[in-house]
Design an enzyme around this catalytic site. Structure first.
Site, mmCIF file in Angstrom:
data_model
loop_
_atom_site.group_PDB
_atom_site.id
_atom_site.type_symbol
_atom_site.label_atom_id
_atom_site.label_comp_id
_atom_site.label_asym_id
_atom_site.label_seq_id
_atom_site.Cartn_x
_atom_site.Cartn_y
_atom_site.Cartn_z
ATOM 1 N N THR A 185 -11.394 -24.170 20.691
ATOM 2 C CA THR A 185 -11.988 -22.904 19.814
ATOM 3 C C THR A 185 -12.993 -21.934 20.612
ATOM 4 O OG1 THR A 185 -11.809 -23.853 17.679
ATOM 5 C CG2 THR A 185 -13.606 -22.300 17.794
ATOM 6 N N ASP A 203 -11.534 -30.997 17.934
ATOM 7 C CA ASP A 203 -10.822 -32.071 17.204
ATOM 8 C C ASP A 203 -10.623 -33.201 17.739
ATOM 9 O OD1 ASP A 203 -11.132 -30.122 15.000
ATOM 10 O OD2 ASP A 203 -8.992 -29.424 15.368
HETATM 11 N N1 ASP Z 1 -8.853 -26.781 16.550
HETATM 12 C C1 ASP Z 1 -9.692 -26.637 17.570
HETATM 13 C C2 ASP Z 1 -9.527 -27.689 18.677
HETATM 14 O O1 ASP Z 1 -9.643 -28.735 18.770
HETATM 15 C C3 ASP Z 1 -11.262 -26.978 17.028
HETATM 16 C C4 ASP Z 1 -12.260 -26.730 18.123
HETATM 17 O O2 ASP Z 1 -12.129 -26.383 19.270
HETATM 18 O O3 ASP Z 1 -13.507 -26.729 17.669
HETATM 19 O O4 ASP Z 1 -8.982 -27.251 19.545
#
Ligand code: ASP
Length: 326
Positions: free
Chosen positions: A15, A93
């Site tokens: 993210t 994640d």
């Molecule tokens: N879905 C994202 C990932 O793990 C969540 C994040 O980066 O906070 O890449």
């Protein structure tokens, strides 16, 4: 360490590197590591910054082969003495799994610091820049040497072994489970506590074998356990209930797997307290241990899986595997 520490960023995505896509309204990969670090005011005063674009993917897309490549690359960086500290930009994640994998397989006193963001770069209150700044401060700190891989998020320093993601959306999304956080970063000042976390090292395997996690819940039968073995799992981790207990159906399946030479590690779906053998009835932890299962102790199911994959990949036998779960 030279007066200007060399901080090597390895960007992998998450993210932190995303922006909102105008067509769909959802966040998608958009920014390079160089763009991210250049956007952090004052980062150049923390140290000499070097950025490597390793990948730009959400961490859900990371495969075990990616862990192997990343571990080899970071081992190279530290072996060539080309950095005083390494910062890995990563999705939150799966962050705890990748960080723990490196903690086990990359032996080095050089600080390896993971960070990411809970809010995308499009968010008016994006947390990426402050996390990058904090992670750089820890990577540049002489006090961070020899402490293993850490995760720095929201001003807290966590050991890769003990940290877990506990909130799906808050910026303060990570917590260390037994003992408390390893330390804090406040306005660039890095302070470590006396918290201690055990570390194990396993030589980096060439390949990682399949290990699946089987979740215990009321009324579950052995379908997932058998499906995992049919798909070629060479080890199993059980996310048991309580201190590491299962029902009769799973107990039966676990016994059969153990009899077939498949190592089974018992963890718990409960975040605090760890897995320990307490009960002797069919499916209780003591009965599982008597049958030959290994207890994960403080490791949650996803980290117990990482360690079992590494141990099996490195060719450890049953006794060697047991010795990893300290
Ligand atoms: N879905 C994202 C990932 O793990 C969540 C994040 O980066 O906070 O890449």
């Amino acid at each position: 360490m030279p007066s200007r520490p060399r901080i090597h960023f390895v960007a992998t995505g998450g993210t932190i590197a995303m922006r909102i896509d105008q067509a769909t309204g959802g966040a998608v990969p958009a920014l390079s590591g160089a763009e991210l670090t250049e956007a952090v005011p004052g980062l150049q005063f923390v140290g000499q910054i070097d950025v490597e674009e390793f990948a730009n993917i959400p961490s859900e897309h990371m495969q075990p082969e990616f862990w192997l490549r990343l571990a080899r690359r970071i081992q190279d960086i530290v072996d060539q003495d080309s950095a005083d500290g390494v910062v890995v930009l990563h999705g939150t994640d799966i962050m705890e799994e990748t960080a723990f994998f490196l903690d086990v397989t990359v032996p080095t006193p050089v600080p390896i610091v993971f960070t990411g963001a809970m809010r995308s770069a499009s968010d008016p209150k994006a947390d990426g820049p402050s996390n990058i700044m904090d992670a750089a401060a820890v990577a540049a700190s002489a006090d961070a040497r020899d402490r293993g891989v850490v995760i720095v998020m929201h001003g807290d320093i966590h050991s890769a072994r003990r940290v877990t993601k506990i909130d799906t959306s808050a910026v303060d999304a990570f917590e260390s489970i037994m003992p408390p956080d390893l330390g804090k970063v406040r306005s660039g000042l890095v302070e470590f506590s006396a918290a201690w976390s055990p570390r194990v090292h396993v030589p980096l395997p060439e390949q990682l074998p399949r290990v699946d996690i089987i979740y215990m819940y009321s009324g579950v039968d052995d379908f997932a356990l058998r499906a995992a073995l049919e798909r070629g799992a060479t080890g199993l981790v059980i996310a048991g209930v309580g201190a590491g207990n299962v029902n009769q159906a799973l107990f039966q399946g676990i016994n059969e797997a153990l009899a077939a030479g498949i190592p089974v590690v018992i963890s718990s779906r409960v975040p605090y307290g760890g897995a320990q053998p307490l009960y002797s009835y069919a499916g209780g932890g003591m009965a599982l241990r008597r049958a030959g299962a290994i207890f994960a102790r403080d490791l949650n199911p996803q980290k117990a899986r990482v360690l079992l994959m590494v141990g099996l990949g490195a060719g450890y036998d049953r006794q060697g595997l047991e010795g990893l779960f300290v």
